[in-house]
Design a protein around this motif. Sequence first.
Motif, PDB file in Angstrom:
ATOM      1  N   PRO A 137       0.803  -1.238   0.000  1.00 21.08           N
ATOM      2  CA  PRO A 137       0.000   0.000   0.000  1.00 21.08           C
ATOM      3  C   PRO A 137       0.829   1.278   0.000  1.00 21.08           C
ATOM      4  O   PRO A 137       0.356   2.326  -0.454  1.00 21.08           O
ATOM      5  N   TRP A 138       2.073   1.199   0.504  1.00 21.67           N
ATOM      6  CA  TRP A 138       2.914   2.400   0.551  1.00 21.67           C
ATOM      7  C   TRP A 138       3.290   2.884  -0.848  1.00 21.67           C
ATOM      8  O   TRP A 138       3.683   4.034  -1.015  1.00 21.67           O
ATOM      9  N   ARG A 139       3.162   2.028  -1.849  1.00 22.45           N
ATOM     10  CA  ARG A 139       3.440   2.470  -3.218  1.00 22.45           C
ATOM     11  C   ARG A 139       2.372   3.418  -3.737  1.00 22.45           C
ATOM     12  O   ARG A 139       2.585   4.141  -4.696  1.00 22.45           O
ATOM     13  N   TYR A 149      12.448   7.765  -2.487  1.00 16.73           N
ATOM     14  CA  TYR A 149      11.414   7.057  -1.728  1.00 16.73           C
ATOM     15  C   TYR A 149      10.956   5.827  -2.495  1.00 16.73           C
ATOM     16  O   TYR A 149      10.797   4.740  -1.918  1.00 16.73           O
ATOM     17  N   LEU A 150      10.750   5.958  -3.796  1.00 18.10           N
ATOM     18  CA  LEU A 150      10.313   4.847  -4.637  1.00 18.10           C
ATOM     19  C   LEU A 150      11.355   3.730  -4.652  1.00 18.10           C
ATOM     20  O   LEU A 150      11.014   2.553  -4.565  1.00 18.10           O
ATOM     21  N   ILE A 151      12.625   4.105  -4.761  1.00 15.46           N
ATOM     22  CA  ILE A 151      13.712   3.111  -4.722  1.00 15.46           C
ATOM     23  C   ILE A 151      13.677   2.348  -3.402  1.00 15.46           C
ATOM     24  O   ILE A 151      13.783   1.117  -3.371  1.00 15.46           O
ATOM     25  N   GLY A 152      13.512   3.084  -2.297  1.00 12.30           N
ATOM     26  CA  GLY A 152      13.491   2.472  -0.975  1.00 12.30           C
ATOM     27  C   GLY A 152      12.340   1.488  -0.796  1.00 12.30           C
ATOM     28  O   GLY A 152      12.533   0.390  -0.267  1.00 12.30           O
ATOM     29  N   THR A 205       4.393  -5.221  -9.565  1.00 10.49           N
ATOM     30  CA  THR A 205       4.192  -3.963  -8.848  1.00 10.49           C
ATOM     31  C   THR A 205       5.107  -2.830  -9.312  1.00 10.49           C
ATOM     32  O   THR A 205       4.636  -1.711  -9.529  1.00 10.49           O
ATOM     33  N   PRO A 206       6.426  -3.044  -9.511  1.00 10.02           N
ATOM     34  CA  PRO A 206       7.280  -1.926  -9.937  1.00 10.02           C
ATOM     35  C   PRO A 206       6.913  -1.356 -11.307  1.00 10.02           C
ATOM     36  O   PRO A 206       7.090  -0.161 -11.549  1.00 10.02           O
ATOM     37  N   SER A 207       6.415  -2.171 -12.201  1.00  6.95           N
ATOM     38  CA  SER A 207       6.125  -1.716 -13.555  1.00  6.95           C
ATOM     39  C   SER A 207       4.666  -1.340 -13.770  1.00  6.95           C
ATOM     40  O   SER A 207       4.355  -0.460 -14.571  1.00  6.95           O
ATOM     41  N   VAL A 210       0.337  -1.117  -7.909  1.00  9.15           N
ATOM     42  CA  VAL A 210      -0.360  -2.117  -7.105  1.00  9.15           C
ATOM     43  C   VAL A 210      -1.730  -2.468  -7.675  1.00  9.15           C
ATOM     44  O   VAL A 210      -2.060  -3.636  -7.867  1.00  9.15           O
ATOM     45  N   MET A 211      -2.544  -1.454  -7.992  1.00  8.75           N
ATOM     46  CA  MET A 211      -3.913  -1.719  -8.436  1.00  8.75           C
ATOM     47  C   MET A 211      -3.946  -2.459  -9.767  1.00  8.75           C
ATOM     48  O   MET A 211      -4.724  -3.398  -9.944  1.00  8.75           O
ATOM     49  N   LEU A 212      -3.116  -2.036 -10.707  1.00 10.73           N
ATOM     50  CA  LEU A 212      -3.091  -2.702 -12.009  1.00 10.73           C
ATOM     51  C   LEU A 212      -2.531  -4.120 -11.887  1.00 10.73           C
ATOM     52  O   LEU A 212      -2.997  -5.043 -12.567  1.00 10.73           O
ATOM     53  N   ALA A 213      -1.551  -4.311 -11.001  1.00 14.29           N
ATOM     54  CA  ALA A 213      -1.002  -5.654 -10.763  1.00 14.29           C
ATOM     55  C   ALA A 213      -2.088  -6.576 -10.223  1.00 14.29           C
ATOM     56  O   ALA A 213      -2.235  -7.717 -10.670  1.00 14.29           O
TER      57      ALA A 213
END
Length: 231
Positions: A137-139, A149-152, A205-207, A210-213
């Motif tokens: 959810p943090w994404r 932040y995204l990298i972390g 998730t990275p590409s 979350v929702m689309l995954a």
Amino acid sequence: MKSEGGIKKTLGVIGYVLACLILAVLVAISIGVLIETIKLETISPERILLHRNLLLGFVAFFALFLIPRVQSNVRWLMKFSHEFTHLLFAILFFRKINRFKVDDTDSYVSYSSGWFGYHAITLSPYCIPIFTLALLPWRFTTVARSFVYLIGIDALIGFTYAFHICCWAKQIRLSQTDLIGPGKVKSILCIILFQIINFCLVAMTPSSGVMLAIQRVFVDFPTTVVSLFLH
């Protein structure tokens, strides 16, 4: 009385076989989803590169695990994670928790019995990467955050997922009472199903976000796989 017992036993066997058949079908569909996921995530070098932070966190866990003192603590954390997942699902299914214990010699959760939720509580540590799912959810907040932040977040997702894989590989045994209770075949099919789902969600998730995954794993790809089977 003997005939009633025989009927109950027969119905139990039929129910078990039907559950295994349904799970086998779901596993077959999930394998198709896995193939679709791999095809999508390796479609171009640019898309593959989007997973670099995820892979960085994944590799970092195993590198850290090589340190002896860390290794000892991680083993304890594996026991804690296992029992805590049992605990969490016992609470979700409204069981009364009597005792929660984790140490070097003995680890267990004691909770009240109930008429539903047994399989979910028993198999949850082998199926659900709770720390990884807690991070997803943090994404959603990354739109307003920095690139660092995204990298972390992606690295932490990879790190916790590696921890789950390590727990799963170390703890799963056919002799485990957790697997014997629901039935070995049913347990293995259920674990395979959830492990494939977990991998696909984490990989996309990275590409995709979350929702689309989630949409692709639970709706789009299964629909594609089923339509291929039907045609």
